[in-house]
Design a protein around this motif. Structure first.
Motif: not given
Length: 152
Positions: A56-58, A32-33, A50-51, A128-129
């Motif tokens: 880190e990926k960015m 969910k997160k 998660n955010a 999701k966004s």
């Protein structure tokens, strides 16, 4: 088995796209997160971030894009409805000298994308966004020109 079930290679052997879709559904229910889902070619399964992990990926992707090793084409930023839920896709493709590098590991057909009815070379991610997807794209590709915008 559904009529659009495809057998394709994943780590450990062949997998059916129905199984990949079921695994996506399970991953989404369990996380969910998380803000992003992507097919992990090395693990042969979905990975979720998660955010904090996404930040880190960015940073890693920005470094690789500045080095000319990866790129994101804006035409791959699409909306995909899966089981009534909208996801916003982003595709990373391997590049070399500003051109698509067909020998790069990123550029195999993405099993996760195939499972959701799309053929794309590269790694496809589902956000999701739309705002999160667009922020990742803008940050990674800021000031980077893609010489070869051909579609693989």
């Amino acid at each position: 088995m559904s009529s659009n079930n495809i057998r394709c290679w994943a780590k450990g052997g062949m997998v059916e796209t129905d199984e990949v879709r079921a695994a996506f559904h399970y991953a989404v229910k369990q996380s969910k997160k998380d803000v992003c889902y992507g097919w992990n070619k090395a693990a042969g399964d979905w990975s979720m971030t998660n955010a904090e992990e996404e930040k880190e990926k960015m940073t890693t992707w920005r470094k690789l894009a500045k080095e000319g090793r990866i790129a994101m084409n804006d035409y791959n930023n699409q909306v995909k409805t899966i089981e009534g839920v909208e996801y916003y896709t982003l595709v990373i493709q391997g590049y070399k000298n500003g051109r698509i590098n067909e020998n790069d590991g990123f550029n195999g057909w993405c099993v996760g994308a195939l499972a959701h009815g799309k053929m794309v070379s590269g790694a496809e991610y589902y956000y999701k966004s739309e705002a999160n997807r667009d922020a990742v794209y803008a940050y990674v590709m800021k000031g980077i020109e893609i010489k070869d915008k051909s579609r693989l």
